[in-house]
Motif scaffolding. Structure first.
Motif, PDB file in Angstrom:
ATOM      1  N   GLN A 187       0.819  -1.209   0.000  1.00 18.60           N
ATOM      2  CA  GLN A 187       0.000   0.000   0.000  1.00 18.60           C
ATOM      3  C   GLN A 187       0.857   1.266   0.000  1.00 18.60           C
ATOM      4  O   GLN A 187       1.897   1.316   0.650  1.00 18.60           O
ATOM      5  N   GLY A 188       0.377   2.284  -0.731  1.00 20.33           N
ATOM      6  CA  GLY A 188       1.071   3.569  -0.730  1.00 20.33           C
ATOM      7  C   GLY A 188       1.266   4.107  -2.133  1.00 20.33           C
ATOM      8  O   GLY A 188       1.117   3.372  -3.125  1.00 20.33           O
ATOM      9  N   PRO A 189       1.615   5.382  -2.264  1.00 16.89           N
ATOM     10  CA  PRO A 189       1.761   5.996  -3.587  1.00 16.89           C
ATOM     11  C   PRO A 189       2.827   5.361  -4.468  1.00 16.89           C
ATOM     12  O   PRO A 189       2.775   5.486  -5.692  1.00 16.89           O
ATOM     13  N   SER A 190       3.796   4.667  -3.884  1.00 13.60           N
ATOM     14  CA  SER A 190       4.839   4.002  -4.678  1.00 13.60           C
ATOM     15  C   SER A 190       4.541   2.525  -4.928  1.00 13.60           C
ATOM     16  O   SER A 190       5.370   1.814  -5.503  1.00 13.60           O
ATOM     17  N   ALA A 191       3.360   2.057  -4.500  1.00 14.33           N
ATOM     18  CA  ALA A 191       3.053   0.630  -4.580  1.00 14.33           C
ATOM     19  C   ALA A 191       3.110   0.101  -6.009  1.00 14.33           C
ATOM     20  O   ALA A 191       3.708  -0.948  -6.270  1.00 14.33           O
ATOM     21  N   GLU A 192       2.504   0.825  -6.949  1.00  9.02           N
ATOM     22  CA  GLU A 192       2.481   0.341  -8.327  1.00  9.02           C
ATOM     23  C   GLU A 192       3.898   0.272  -8.903  1.00  9.02           C
ATOM     24  O   GLU A 192       4.265  -0.698  -9.563  1.00  9.02           O
ATOM     25  N   ARG A 193       4.683   1.304  -8.649  1.00  4.19           N
ATOM     26  CA  ARG A 193       6.053   1.345  -9.178  1.00  4.19           C
ATOM     27  C   ARG A 193       6.890   0.189  -8.630  1.00  4.19           C
ATOM     28  O   ARG A 193       7.696  -0.414  -9.348  1.00  4.19           O
ATOM     29  N   ILE A 194       6.700  -0.148  -7.365  1.00  2.00           N
ATOM     30  CA  ILE A 194       7.457  -1.235  -6.742  1.00  2.00           C
ATOM     31  C   ILE A 194       7.050  -2.583  -7.321  1.00  2.00           C
ATOM     32  O   ILE A 194       7.892  -3.380  -7.743  1.00  2.00           O
ATOM     33  N   LEU A 195       5.748  -2.831  -7.360  1.00  2.00           N
ATOM     34  CA  LEU A 195       5.273  -4.126  -7.845  1.00  2.00           C
ATOM     35  C   LEU A 195       5.563  -4.306  -9.333  1.00  2.00           C
ATOM     36  O   LEU A 195       5.846  -5.428  -9.774  1.00  2.00           O
ATOM     37  N   GLN A 196       5.538  -3.203 -10.081  1.00  2.00           N
ATOM     38  CA  GLN A 196       5.777  -3.300 -11.527  1.00  2.00           C
ATOM     39  C   GLN A 196       7.171  -3.838 -11.838  1.00  2.00           C
ATOM     40  O   GLN A 196       7.386  -4.460 -12.883  1.00  2.00           O
ATOM     41  N   LYS A 197       8.118  -3.646 -10.925  1.00  2.00           N
ATOM     42  CA  LYS A 197       9.472  -4.152 -11.126  1.00  2.00           C
ATOM     43  C   LYS A 197       9.535  -5.676 -11.148  1.00  2.00           C
ATOM     44  O   LYS A 197      10.488  -6.255 -11.659  1.00  2.00           O
ATOM     45  N   LEU A 198       8.516  -6.312 -10.589  1.00  2.00           N
ATOM     46  CA  LEU A 198       8.541  -7.762 -10.440  1.00  2.00           C
ATOM     47  C   LEU A 198       7.551  -8.492 -11.345  1.00  2.00           C
ATOM     48  O   LEU A 198       7.471  -9.724 -11.296  1.00  2.00           O
ATOM     49  N   THR A 199       6.784  -7.763 -12.144  1.00  2.00           N
ATOM     50  CA  THR A 199       5.804  -8.432 -12.980  1.00  2.00           C
ATOM     51  C   THR A 199       5.767  -7.831 -14.382  1.00  2.00           C
ATOM     52  O   THR A 199       6.028  -6.630 -14.561  1.00  2.00           O
ATOM     53  N   LYS A 200       5.423  -8.666 -15.369  1.00  2.00           N
ATOM     54  CA  LYS A 200       5.370  -8.213 -16.750  1.00  2.00           C
ATOM     55  C   LYS A 200       4.023  -7.619 -17.134  1.00  2.00           C
ATOM     56  O   LYS A 200       3.907  -6.928 -18.147  1.00  2.00           O
ATOM     57  N   ILE A 201       2.989  -7.899 -16.346  1.00  2.00           N
ATOM     58  CA  ILE A 201       1.680  -7.331 -16.676  1.00  2.00           C
ATOM     59  C   ILE A 201       1.696  -5.829 -16.403  1.00  2.00           C
ATOM     60  O   ILE A 201       2.449  -5.347 -15.546  1.00  2.00           O
ATOM     61  N   ASP A 202       0.894  -5.081 -17.143  1.00  2.00           N
ATOM     62  CA  ASP A 202       0.801  -3.644 -16.936  1.00  2.00           C
ATOM     63  C   ASP A 202      -0.180  -3.379 -15.798  1.00  2.00           C
ATOM     64  O   ASP A 202      -1.399  -3.518 -15.955  1.00  2.00           O
ATOM     65  N   LEU A 203       0.339  -3.031 -14.632  1.00  2.00           N
ATOM     66  CA  LEU A 203      -0.502  -2.822 -13.457  1.00  2.00           C
ATOM     67  C   LEU A 203      -1.457  -1.650 -13.633  1.00  2.00           C
ATOM     68  O   LEU A 203      -2.489  -1.580 -12.961  1.00  2.00           O
ATOM     69  N   ASN A 204      -1.132  -0.743 -14.527  1.00  2.00           N
ATOM     70  CA  ASN A 204      -2.007   0.390 -14.783  1.00  2.00           C
ATOM     71  C   ASN A 204      -3.341  -0.060 -15.382  1.00  2.00           C
ATOM     72  O   ASN A 204      -4.330   0.668 -15.350  1.00  2.00           O
ATOM     73  N   ASP A 205      -3.366  -1.282 -15.911  1.00  2.00           N
ATOM     74  CA  ASP A 205      -4.599  -1.836 -16.481  1.00  2.00           C
ATOM     75  C   ASP A 205      -5.561  -2.345 -15.406  1.00  2.00           C
ATOM     76  O   ASP A 205      -6.735  -2.616 -15.696  1.00  2.00           O
ATOM     77  N   ILE A 206      -5.055  -2.530 -14.186  1.00  2.00           N
ATOM     78  CA  ILE A 206      -5.918  -2.994 -13.094  1.00  2.00           C
ATOM     79  C   ILE A 206      -6.511  -1.771 -12.406  1.00  2.00           C
ATOM     80  O   ILE A 206      -5.824  -1.027 -11.703  1.00  2.00           O
ATOM     81  N   LYS A 207      -7.787  -1.542 -12.602  1.00  2.92           N
ATOM     82  CA  LYS A 207      -8.467  -0.407 -11.980  1.00  2.92           C
ATOM     83  C   LYS A 207      -8.778  -0.731 -10.518  1.00  2.92           C
ATOM     84  O   LYS A 207      -8.702  -1.878 -10.086  1.00  2.92           O
ATOM     85  N   ALA A 208      -9.156   0.302  -9.765  1.00  2.30           N
ATOM     86  CA  ALA A 208      -9.547   0.097  -8.367  1.00  2.30           C
ATOM     87  C   ALA A 208     -10.693  -0.916  -8.295  1.00  2.30           C
ATOM     88  O   ALA A 208     -11.617  -0.898  -9.103  1.00  2.30           O
ATOM     89  N   PHE A 209     -10.601  -1.807  -7.334  1.00  2.00           N
ATOM     90  CA  PHE A 209     -11.577  -2.875  -7.116  1.00  2.00           C
ATOM     91  C   PHE A 209     -11.720  -3.772  -8.348  1.00  2.00           C
ATOM     92  O   PHE A 209     -12.808  -4.235  -8.685  1.00  2.00           O
ATOM     93  N   HIS A 210     -10.580  -4.043  -8.983  1.00  2.00           N
ATOM     94  CA  HIS A 210     -10.464  -5.047 -10.030  1.00  2.00           C
ATOM     95  C   HIS A 210      -9.217  -5.884  -9.739  1.00  2.00           C
ATOM     96  O   HIS A 210      -8.396  -5.519  -8.889  1.00  2.00           O
ATOM     97  N   PHE A 211      -9.068  -6.992 -10.448  1.00  4.91           N
ATOM     98  CA  PHE A 211      -7.937  -7.881 -10.193  1.00  4.91           C
ATOM     99  C   PHE A 211      -7.580  -8.644 -11.458  1.00  4.91           C
ATOM    100  O   PHE A 211      -8.338  -8.688 -12.428  1.00  4.91           O
ATOM    101  N   LYS A 212      -6.402  -9.260 -11.412  1.00  5.44           N
ATOM    102  CA  LYS A 212      -5.974 -10.193 -12.445  1.00  5.44           C
ATOM    103  C   LYS A 212      -5.488 -11.475 -11.770  1.00  5.44           C
ATOM    104  O   LYS A 212      -4.880 -11.421 -10.696  1.00  5.44           O
ATOM    105  N   GLN A 213      -5.774 -12.606 -12.406  1.00  9.56           N
ATOM    106  CA  GLN A 213      -5.421 -13.913 -11.859  1.00  9.56           C
ATOM    107  C   GLN A 213      -4.207 -14.507 -12.557  1.00  9.56           C
ATOM    108  O   GLN A 213      -3.813 -14.073 -13.637  1.00  9.56           O
ATOM    109  N   ASN A 214      -3.640 -15.517 -11.915  1.00 10.92           N
ATOM    110  CA  ASN A 214      -2.539 -16.303 -12.493  1.00 10.92           C
ATOM    111  C   ASN A 214      -1.366 -15.424 -12.925  1.00 10.92           C
ATOM    112  O   ASN A 214      -0.793 -15.601 -13.996  1.00 10.92           O
ATOM    113  N   ILE A 215      -1.010 -14.486 -12.070  1.00  9.30           N
ATOM    114  CA  ILE A 215       0.073 -13.543 -12.345  1.00  9.30           C
ATOM    115  C   ILE A 215       1.381 -14.065 -11.758  1.00  9.30           C
ATOM    116  O   ILE A 215       1.403 -14.648 -10.666  1.00  9.30           O
TER     117      ILE A 215
END
Length: 374
Positions: free
Chosen positions: A152-180
Motif C-alpha cells: 500500500q502507498g503511492p509508490s506501490a504500483e512502481r514497486i510491484l511493476q518491477k517484479l511483474t510483466k503485466i501492466d498494473l495500470n490496467d488494473i483499476k480500483a476494485f479489479h484484479f488479475k489472476q494467475n500472475i
C-alpha cells in the motif's frame, strides 16, 4: 481448521522469528504490532509504501450454477452488476439488519467467486454461509491454504511493476488479475484493493510461497522507501480514512446504514436479501444512531468505549475508535452518536479517564488521498 484454543500463525512466522519481531495475540493470531515504529510505518504508507501481512484474513470459494443468486440473497450489494475480474464491497446481515461481517467478493468466473472475510469472523461467517446455502452451490473454506500480502502507498504500483510483466495500470480500483507471476512466483491473484486509504494491491498467494513473495517485495522496494508494517499503523491508517472495523463501527448491533455505508446496500436490486426488511424500516422510520467523526478540541486521546456527552451532560453515544492522527497531528475518532447530536461542527464532550474533553463533530474521512488520473 486450527483449534481456536491455540494461537494461529501466518506463513511469515519463520521470518518473524529470524528477524526477532515481537508478536502479539490479535484475535487468536500471532501478528506484529510494529516493526520499527507505528508513526514511522504510518508515514511510509502515506508518502512511499508499506507492506502488510494480512494472511490471517479468511478466504472462501463459492462455486456452482447458483453461486450468483446465492450470494445476491446472502449479501447487501448487487452481485449481478459484477463482471469477471471485478471485486465488490459487501455486508452480510442478520435478519434484524445487524452486521454479520463486512467483506469483499471477487468474481473469478461466471459461476466462481472468492469471498474475503475478516479474520476474527472466519469461522462464524463460514457457518452462517453454510446455514443459508441453497441451490447448485459448493462452498469451500481455503483460508489455511492462502497467504495474503498488502502492498500500500503511492509508490506501490512502481514497486510491484518491477517484479511483474503485466501492466498494473490496467488494473483499476476494485479489479484484479489472476494467475500472475511476481518475480519467480507464479499463480498470484493481484487485486487493487486495500485498507489504508492509499492506492495499492493485495496479493493472494499459496501459503508455501508467501515468505518468498514478502522478501522479494521488500528487496525490490527498499530504494523506494518500502517498509514492513504492523497492526498499529494499519489501524491508524484505516481510521484516518474512516474505514469501518468490525467489532467497532460494525457489529451484530450496528447495521451498515448506521455505519454510513449505504452505498453497499442496494435496496432496489432484483431480489430480496437477508436483513432487507429491517434495513428498509431503518430508512423509513429514521436511524436513531449513526457513526460520526470527531476531532478533539482539548487534550487527550479518545479510545473505543469512551462515553460521549452533550454540553448539558447528557450521554449521547460512545466512541467506537480513536487515535492521535500521525498525518493530521490531531486526536480523532469515530463515535456512534444519537442523530440529534450529529450535526457538523456540533459541540460534544468525550469522557477520557476522569476528564470531559471538548470535541467537535467533523466531516469524514479525516484524510483523503489525491488520486492520480488513470
Amino acid at each position: 481448521m486450527t483449534s481456536t484454543n491455540k494461537i494461529k500463525q501466518t506463513p511469515l512466522v519463520d521470518y518473524y522469528k529470524r528477524n526477532k519481531i515481537k508478536l502479539t495475540d490479535f484475535g487468536g493470531w500471532a501478528l506484529p504490532i510494529q516493526f520499527t515504529g507505528i508513526i514511522e510505518e504510518h508515514k511510509a504508507v502515506r508518502n512511499e509504501a508499506g507492506l502488510f501481512d494480512v494472511s490471517h484474513m479468511g478466504e472462501f470459494f463459492v462455486e456452482g450454477n447458483d453461486a450468483e443468486s446465492y450470494l445476491n440473497w446472502l449479501l447487501t450489494n448487487d452481485v449481478t452488476k459484477m463482471e469477471v475480474g471485478q471485486s465488490q464491497y459487501h455486508f452480510m446481515c442478520y435478519s434484524n439488519g445487524g452486521t454479520v461481517d463486512d467483506l469483499i467478493i471477487s468474481k473469478l468466473a461466471t459461476t466462481n467467486f472468492l469471498v474475503t472475510v475478516n479474520a476474527s469472523n472466519t469461522e462464524k461467517d463460514f457457518n452462517w454461509m453454510k446455514e443459508n446455502l441453497f441451490g447448485d452451490v459448493i462452498l469451500k473454506n481455503k483460508s489455511d491454504a492462502i497467504g495474503l500480502i498488502a502492498l500500500q502507498g503511492p509508490s506501490a504500483e512502481r514497486i510491484l511493476q518491477k517484479l511483474t510483466k503485466i501492466d498494473l495500470n490496467d488494473i483499476k480500483a476494485f479489479h484484479f488479475k489472476q494467475n500472475i507471476s511476481v518475480g519467480e512466483i507464479e499463480d498470484i491473484l493481484v487485486s487493487r484493493t486495500g485498507y489504508t486509504g492509499e492506492d495499492g494491491f493485495e496479493l493472494y498467494v499459496a501459503v508455501d510461497k508467501t515468505e518468498k513473495l514478502w522478501e522479494s517485495l521488500l528487496a525490490v522496494g527498499k530504494e523506494a522507501g518500502l517498509k514492513p508494517c504492523g497492526l498499529g499503523s494499519r489501524d491508524t491508517l484505516r481510521l484516518e480514512s474512516a474505514l469501518s472495523l468490525y467489532g467497532h463501527e460494525l457489529s451484530s448491533e450496528i447495521s451498515p446504514l448506521q455505519a454510513n455505508s449505504g452505498f453497499a446496500v442496494k435496496m432496489n436490486k432484483n431480489c430480496d436479501f437477508i436483513g432487507k426488511k429491517d434495513l428498509k424500516e431503518q430508512l423509513e422510520i429514521g436511524i436513531k444512531q449513526k457513526i460520526k467523526g470527531f476531532e478533539l478540541v482539548g487534550k487527550g486521546i479518545p479510545r473505543s468505549g469512551c462515553k460521549v456527552y452533550d454540553n448539558l451532560g447528557k450521554e449521547i453515544g460512545v466512541v467506537t475508535s480513536g487515535t492521535k492522527s500521525p498525518t493530521l497531528n490531531k486526536s480523532i475518532g469515530l463515535a456512534l452518536l444519537n442523530t440529534d447530536y450529529s450535526d457538523l461542527n456540533g459541540e460534544i464532550y468525550i469522557e477520557i479517564r476522569t476528564k470531559f474533553v471538548e470535541a467537535v463533530v467533523v466531516k469524514i474521512p479525516f484524510y483523503k488521498r489525491n488520486k492520480k488520473t488513470k
